[in-house]
Scaffold this motif. Sequence first.
Motif, PDB file in Angstrom:
ATOM      1  N   LEU A   5       5.117   2.638   0.488  1.00 27.19           N
ATOM      2  CA  LEU A   5       4.056   1.669   0.754  1.00 27.19           C
ATOM      3  C   LEU A   5       2.832   2.309   1.373  1.00 27.19           C
ATOM      4  O   LEU A   5       1.696   2.040   0.977  1.00 27.19           O
ATOM      5  CB  LEU A   5       4.562   0.576   1.701  1.00 27.19           C
ATOM      6  CG  LEU A   5       5.601  -0.395   1.167  1.00 27.19           C
ATOM      7  CD1 LEU A   5       5.937  -1.415   2.232  1.00 27.19           C
ATOM      8  CD2 LEU A   5       5.113  -1.081  -0.097  1.00 27.19           C
ATOM      9  N   CYS A   6       3.061   3.118   2.408  1.00 23.57           N
ATOM     10  CA  CYS A   6       1.924   3.619   3.187  1.00 23.57           C
ATOM     11  C   CYS A   6       2.444   4.625   4.203  1.00 23.57           C
ATOM     12  O   CYS A   6       3.640   4.883   4.277  1.00 23.57           O
ATOM     13  CB  CYS A   6       1.243   2.459   3.917  1.00 23.57           C
ATOM     14  SG  CYS A   6       2.322   1.626   5.107  1.00 23.57           S
ATOM     15  N   ASP A  10      -0.493   3.384   9.171  1.00 22.20           N
ATOM     16  CA  ASP A  10      -1.302   2.370   8.491  1.00 22.20           C
ATOM     17  C   ASP A  10      -0.897   0.946   8.870  1.00 22.20           C
ATOM     18  O   ASP A  10      -1.573  -0.005   8.470  1.00 22.20           O
ATOM     19  CB  ASP A  10      -1.175   2.516   6.962  1.00 22.20           C
ATOM     20  CG  ASP A  10      -1.808   3.800   6.462  1.00 22.20           C
ATOM     21  OD1 ASP A  10      -2.697   4.331   7.153  1.00 22.20           O
ATOM     22  OD2 ASP A  10      -1.405   4.257   5.375  1.00 22.20           O
ATOM     23  N   VAL A  17       0.761  -6.685   7.515  1.00 22.97           N
ATOM     24  CA  VAL A  17      -0.017  -6.091   6.428  1.00 22.97           C
ATOM     25  C   VAL A  17       0.658  -6.471   5.111  1.00 22.97           C
ATOM     26  O   VAL A  17       1.880  -6.378   4.990  1.00 22.97           O
ATOM     27  CB  VAL A  17      -0.084  -4.560   6.548  1.00 22.97           C
ATOM     28  CG1 VAL A  17      -0.928  -3.971   5.414  1.00 22.97           C
ATOM     29  CG2 VAL A  17      -0.641  -4.144   7.896  1.00 22.97           C
ATOM     30  N   ARG A  18      -0.138  -6.898   4.161  1.00 23.27           N
ATOM     31  CA  ARG A  18       0.413  -7.277   2.860  1.00 23.27           C
ATOM     32  C   ARG A  18       0.305  -6.129   1.868  1.00 23.27           C
ATOM     33  O   ARG A  18      -0.725  -5.458   1.804  1.00 23.27           O
ATOM     34  CB  ARG A  18      -0.331  -8.480   2.297  1.00 23.27           C
ATOM     35  CG  ARG A  18       0.045  -8.775   0.859  1.00 23.27           C
ATOM     36  CD  ARG A  18      -0.657  -9.995   0.341  1.00 23.27           C
ATOM     37  NE  ARG A  18      -0.683 -10.005  -1.107  1.00 23.27           N
ATOM     38  CZ  ARG A  18      -1.076 -11.042  -1.823  1.00 23.27           C
ATOM     39  NH1 ARG A  18      -1.480 -12.146  -1.228  1.00 23.27           N
ATOM     40  NH2 ARG A  18      -1.085 -10.984  -3.130  1.00 23.27           N
ATOM     41  N   PHE A  19       1.379  -5.950   1.107  1.00 20.78           N
ATOM     42  CA  PHE A  19       1.395  -4.968   0.026  1.00 20.78           C
ATOM     43  C   PHE A  19       1.848  -5.663  -1.248  1.00 20.78           C
ATOM     44  O   PHE A  19       2.745  -6.507  -1.202  1.00 20.78           O
ATOM     45  CB  PHE A  19       2.361  -3.822   0.341  1.00 20.78           C
ATOM     46  CG  PHE A  19       1.942  -2.972   1.507  1.00 20.78           C
ATOM     47  CD1 PHE A  19       1.098  -1.892   1.326  1.00 20.78           C
ATOM     48  CD2 PHE A  19       2.376  -3.274   2.784  1.00 20.78           C
ATOM     49  CE1 PHE A  19       0.707  -1.112   2.396  1.00 20.78           C
ATOM     50  CE2 PHE A  19       1.983  -2.506   3.868  1.00 20.78           C
ATOM     51  CZ  PHE A  19       1.150  -1.421   3.676  1.00 20.78           C
ATOM     52  N   ASP A  20       1.234  -5.324  -2.348  1.00 18.73           N
ATOM     53  CA  ASP A  20       1.670  -5.819  -3.650  1.00 18.73           C
ATOM     54  C   ASP A  20       2.348  -4.664  -4.389  1.00 18.73           C
ATOM     55  O   ASP A  20       1.737  -3.623  -4.624  1.00 18.73           O
ATOM     56  CB  ASP A  20       0.476  -6.320  -4.469  1.00 18.73           C
ATOM     57  CG  ASP A  20      -0.161  -7.554  -3.845  1.00 18.73           C
ATOM     58  OD1 ASP A  20       0.423  -8.106  -2.889  1.00 18.73           O
ATOM     59  OD2 ASP A  20      -1.229  -7.952  -4.314  1.00 18.73           O
ATOM     60  N   VAL A  21       3.615  -4.869  -4.715  1.00 15.68           N
ATOM     61  CA  VAL A  21       4.391  -3.851  -5.420  1.00 15.68           C
ATOM     62  C   VAL A  21       4.909  -4.497  -6.698  1.00 15.68           C
ATOM     63  O   VAL A  21       5.860  -5.279  -6.660  1.00 15.68           O
ATOM     64  CB  VAL A  21       5.559  -3.340  -4.563  1.00 15.68           C
ATOM     65  CG1 VAL A  21       6.343  -2.284  -5.330  1.00 15.68           C
ATOM     66  CG2 VAL A  21       5.071  -2.790  -3.234  1.00 15.68           C
ATOM     67  N   ARG A  25       5.198  -9.598  -3.621  1.00 16.94           N
ATOM     68  CA  ARG A  25       4.193  -9.711  -2.558  1.00 16.94           C
ATOM     69  C   ARG A  25       4.946  -9.532  -1.246  1.00 16.94           C
ATOM     70  O   ARG A  25       5.784 -10.360  -0.896  1.00 16.94           O
ATOM     71  CB  ARG A  25       3.522 -11.075  -2.591  1.00 16.94           C
ATOM     72  CG  ARG A  25       2.969 -11.444  -3.960  1.00 16.94           C
ATOM     73  CD  ARG A  25       1.645 -10.757  -4.223  1.00 16.94           C
ATOM     74  NE  ARG A  25       1.189 -10.974  -5.588  1.00 16.94           N
ATOM     75  CZ  ARG A  25       1.369 -10.083  -6.574  1.00 16.94           C
ATOM     76  NH1 ARG A  25       1.962  -8.935  -6.340  1.00 16.94           N
ATOM     77  NH2 ARG A  25       0.943 -10.332  -7.782  1.00 16.94           N
ATOM     78  N   CYS A  27       5.175  -8.687   2.919  1.00 16.97           N
ATOM     79  CA  CYS A  27       4.547  -8.719   4.244  1.00 16.97           C
ATOM     80  C   CYS A  27       5.301  -7.739   5.136  1.00 16.97           C
ATOM     81  O   CYS A  27       6.504  -7.900   5.366  1.00 16.97           O
ATOM     82  CB  CYS A  27       4.633 -10.138   4.793  1.00 16.97           C
ATOM     83  SG  CYS A  27       4.171 -10.299   6.525  1.00 16.97           S
ATOM     84  N   ASP A  40       5.907 -12.214   1.111  1.00 18.65           N
ATOM     85  CA  ASP A  40       4.652 -12.629   1.744  1.00 18.65           C
ATOM     86  C   ASP A  40       4.285 -14.076   1.449  1.00 18.65           C
ATOM     87  O   ASP A  40       3.482 -14.667   2.169  1.00 18.65           O
ATOM     88  CB  ASP A  40       3.510 -11.716   1.280  1.00 18.65           C
ATOM     89  CG  ASP A  40       2.220 -12.026   2.014  1.00 18.65           C
ATOM     90  OD1 ASP A  40       2.204 -11.878   3.253  1.00 18.65           O
ATOM     91  OD2 ASP A  40       1.255 -12.442   1.366  1.00 18.65           O
ATOM     92  N   SER A  50       1.293 -12.991   5.700  1.00 17.98           N
ATOM     93  CA  SER A  50       0.650 -11.901   6.437  1.00 17.98           C
ATOM     94  C   SER A  50      -0.665 -12.339   7.090  1.00 17.98           C
ATOM     95  O   SER A  50      -1.241 -11.600   7.877  1.00 17.98           O
ATOM     96  CB  SER A  50       0.410 -10.698   5.524  1.00 17.98           C
ATOM     97  OG  SER A  50      -0.398 -11.062   4.427  1.00 17.98           O
TER      98      SER A  50
END
Length: 104
Positions: A5-6, A10, A17-21, A25, A27, A40, A50
Amino acid sequence: MKQRLCAVGDVPEALPVRFDVGAHRICVVRLGDDFYAIGDTCSHADVSLSEGEVDADSKHIECWKHGSCFSLETGVPDVLPATKPVPVYAVSVEGGDVFVEVSS
Ligand code: FES
């Protein structure tokens, strides 16, 4: 499938923090050295969790729209109107990076 993710740095403490994978979706919340990842999208309506507030003591995140609070550990809401859990993703930290396990 394990997905990076990061970097650890970060994700600020207790600020989601929201991530789209792919279609997921996610959170992500950091509490100290622990990371949590839940779906999320609120199970009550199409609202991004998020954008809500984290309660570090109870390890819940509150949906800003109607106030349901979802467990960061189980995804289960403890307050109406949401009644269904959101997904929980396995998180790992390796070499300073954050990874989640997602179905492809
Ligand atoms: S949209 Fe989240 S509780 Fe209603």
